[in-house]
Enzyme design. Structure first.
Site, PDB file in Angstrom:
ATOM      1  N   ASN A  10       0.872  -1.181   0.000  1.00  0.00           N
ATOM      2  CA  ASN A  10       0.000   0.000   0.000  1.00  0.00           C
ATOM      3  C   ASN A  10       0.903   1.223   0.000  1.00  0.00           C
ATOM      4  O   ASN A  10       1.520   1.532   1.013  1.00  0.00           O
ATOM      5  CB  ASN A  10      -0.891  -0.024   1.258  1.00  0.00           C
ATOM      6  CG  ASN A  10      -1.683   1.265   1.435  1.00  0.00           C
ATOM      7  OD1 ASN A  10      -1.722   2.105   0.529  1.00  0.00           O
ATOM      8  ND2 ASN A  10      -2.303   1.427   2.596  1.00  0.00           N
ATOM      9  N   TRP A  11       0.977   1.867  -1.151  1.00  0.00           N
ATOM     10  CA  TRP A  11       1.911   3.006  -1.280  1.00  0.00           C
ATOM     11  C   TRP A  11       1.363   4.287  -0.633  1.00  0.00           C
ATOM     12  O   TRP A  11       2.042   5.288  -0.566  1.00  0.00           O
ATOM     13  CB  TRP A  11       2.236   3.245  -2.760  1.00  0.00           C
ATOM     14  CG  TRP A  11       3.284   2.297  -3.298  1.00  0.00           C
ATOM     15  CD1 TRP A  11       3.697   1.123  -2.735  1.00  0.00           C
ATOM     16  CD2 TRP A  11       4.064   2.457  -4.494  1.00  0.00           C
ATOM     17  NE1 TRP A  11       4.677   0.546  -3.499  1.00  0.00           N
ATOM     18  CE2 TRP A  11       4.920   1.337  -4.594  1.00  0.00           C
ATOM     19  CE3 TRP A  11       4.121   3.428  -5.503  1.00  0.00           C
ATOM     20  CZ2 TRP A  11       5.824   1.173  -5.650  1.00  0.00           C
ATOM     21  CZ3 TRP A  11       5.016   3.255  -6.559  1.00  0.00           C
ATOM     22  CH2 TRP A  11       5.858   2.146  -6.630  1.00  0.00           C
ATOM     23  N   HIS A  93      -9.367   1.204   5.167  1.00  0.00           N
ATOM     24  CA  HIS A  93      -8.086   1.430   5.868  1.00  0.00           C
ATOM     25  C   HIS A  93      -8.316   2.393   7.030  1.00  0.00           C
ATOM     26  O   HIS A  93      -9.119   3.321   6.923  1.00  0.00           O
ATOM     27  CB  HIS A  93      -7.051   2.009   4.891  1.00  0.00           C
ATOM     28  CG  HIS A  93      -5.664   1.939   5.435  1.00  0.00           C
ATOM     29  ND1 HIS A  93      -5.209   2.824   6.381  1.00  0.00           N
ATOM     30  CD2 HIS A  93      -4.649   1.076   5.200  1.00  0.00           C
ATOM     31  CE1 HIS A  93      -3.960   2.511   6.696  1.00  0.00           C
ATOM     32  NE2 HIS A  93      -3.592   1.453   5.992  1.00  0.00           N
ATOM     33  N   GLU A  95      -6.648   4.760   8.031  1.00  0.00           N
ATOM     34  CA  GLU A  95      -6.376   6.166   7.701  1.00  0.00           C
ATOM     35  C   GLU A  95      -7.576   6.811   7.020  1.00  0.00           C
ATOM     36  O   GLU A  95      -7.673   8.050   6.979  1.00  0.00           O
ATOM     37  CB  GLU A  95      -5.096   6.255   6.844  1.00  0.00           C
ATOM     38  CG  GLU A  95      -3.865   5.998   7.700  1.00  0.00           C
ATOM     39  CD  GLU A  95      -2.647   5.482   6.959  1.00  0.00           C
ATOM     40  OE1 GLU A  95      -2.604   5.569   5.722  1.00  0.00           O
ATOM     41  OE2 GLU A  95      -1.728   4.977   7.647  1.00  0.00           O
ATOM     42  N   SER A 209       3.955  -2.030  10.277  1.00  0.00           N
ATOM     43  CA  SER A 209       5.408  -2.092  10.497  1.00  0.00           C
ATOM     44  C   SER A 209       6.029  -3.426  10.088  1.00  0.00           C
ATOM     45  O   SER A 209       7.000  -3.873  10.703  1.00  0.00           O
ATOM     46  CB  SER A 209       5.745  -1.754  11.956  1.00  0.00           C
ATOM     47  OG  SER A 209       5.393  -0.407  12.257  1.00  0.00           O
ATOM     48  N   GLY A 230       3.087  -1.006   4.206  1.00  0.00           N
ATOM     49  CA  GLY A 230       3.139   0.402   3.825  1.00  0.00           C
ATOM     50  C   GLY A 230       4.551   0.813   3.431  1.00  0.00           C
ATOM     51  O   GLY A 230       5.007   0.564   2.320  1.00  0.00           O
ATOM     52  N   GLY A 231       5.255   1.427   4.360  1.00  0.00           N
ATOM     53  CA  GLY A 231       6.569   2.025   4.076  1.00  0.00           C
ATOM     54  C   GLY A 231       7.541   1.093   3.380  1.00  0.00           C
ATOM     55  O   GLY A 231       8.254   1.511   2.446  1.00  0.00           O
TER      56      GLY A 231
HETATM   57  P1  13P Z   1       3.434   0.470   7.527  1.00  0.00           P
HETATM   58  O1  13P Z   1       3.879  -0.843   6.913  1.00  0.00           O
HETATM   59  O2  13P Z   1       4.157   1.652   6.981  1.00  0.00           O
HETATM   60  O3  13P Z   1       3.401   0.392   9.014  1.00  0.00           O
HETATM   61  O4  13P Z   1       1.900   0.676   7.043  1.00  0.00           O
HETATM   62  C1  13P Z   1       0.993  -0.344   7.211  1.00  0.00           C
HETATM   63  C2  13P Z   1      -0.240   0.010   6.485  1.00  0.00           C
HETATM   64  O5  13P Z   1      -0.996   0.876   6.898  1.00  0.00           O
HETATM   65  C3  13P Z   1      -0.520  -0.708   5.226  1.00  0.00           C
HETATM   66  O6  13P Z   1      -1.824  -0.500   4.788  1.00  0.00           O
END
Ligand code: 13P
Length: 249
Positions: A10-11, A93, A95, A209, A230-231
């Site tokens: 997920n960018w 999500h 967010e 993470s 994510g990251g």
């Molecule tokens: P991180 O891997 O950056 O913690 O993000 C997780 C995420 O929200 C993927 O949707």
């Protein structure tokens, strides 16, 4: 049949056209790990260019609107994603649940719209830190499933992503025991709500993470069928080891 591991990047709101080289490198490396399904969900602006750069790659959205069209400035509908070649989308999500006030009912409507447009769905759930600390995390997440799972769906096309909010982008991760316990509880809830067959088929991803160092342990936990990253999905050098960890299991 064993569930295939599913590793999804997920960018979020990251990536310009210059980042397409990373996507090409990621999907090229994924070919060496044929036992694992790999997908990337870049910003809307990169979906079409990414598919053009890597034909056949599984590329998806990070969200979609519940309506097929209409006066919703700034939104993108599920049939629009399918129209440009996306094969999946994330919905729910944290967010978006937190930052955009999306309710379980909103998430359910989005998931149903996406499935109806022919997209596979990754439906996200996860508790905030205070809920984890109060010991209510399992109840909280199961209530999210109860409220946001579509009424009727093809289990092979809908995955759940468990993403504890306090673990996203923080470097904090739950213990492997806590992940396994949550995923087991989610699968039992899916069996109750959608039937034993659906629960056996559906993939439950862990997110929060995940990196090359912890992926093997997290992906090896009970009832964990993949990762939503994510990251560490933004570059091939960070994401490919996670794909390899999934393939090694
Ligand atoms: P991180 O891997 O950056 O913690 O993000 C997780 C995420 O929200 C993927 O949707």
């Amino acid at each position: 049949m064993a569930r295939r591991k599913y590793i999804v990047g997920n960018w979020k709101m990251n990536g310009l056209l210059a980042a397409l080289g990373e996507a090409a490198a990621i999907f090229a490396a994924a070919k060496d790990h044929a036992g694992v399904d790999v997908a990337l969900c870049p910003p809307f602006t990169l979906i079409r260019p990414m598919i053009a750069a890597v034909p056949g790659a599984a590329v998806g959205g990070q969200d979609c609107h519940a309506a097929a069209s209409g006066a919703f400035t700034g939104s993108v509908a599920a049939p629009m994603l399918a129209d440009i070649g996306a094969t999946l989308t994330i919905v729910g999500h944290s967010e978006r649940r937190e930052g955009f006030g999306e309710s379980d009912a909103d998430v359910q409507a989005k998931a149903e719209a996406a499935l109806g447009a022919g997209l596979d769905v990754i439906l996200c759930v996860g508790e905030p830190r205070e809920v984890r600390e109060s010991g209510e995390a399992v109840d909280y997440v199961l209530a999210q499933i109860a409220g946001s799972l579509p009424a009727d769906f093809d289990a092979a096309r809908l995955a759940i992503a468990y993403e504890p909010i306090w673990a996203i982008g923080t470097g904090l991760v739950p213990t492997v025991g806590d992940v396994a316990a949550m995923h087991g509880a989610i699968r039992a809830k899916l069996a109750e709500q959608a039937g034993e067959g659906a629960a056996r088929t559906m993939r439950i991803l862990y997110g929060g993470s995940v990196n090359g160092d912890n992926a093997a342990e997290l992906l090896g936990a009970g009832d964990v069928d993949g990762a939503l990253v994510g990251g560490a999905s933004l570059t091939a050098v960070k994401f490919v080891p996670i794909i390899a960890a999934g393939a090694a299991l």
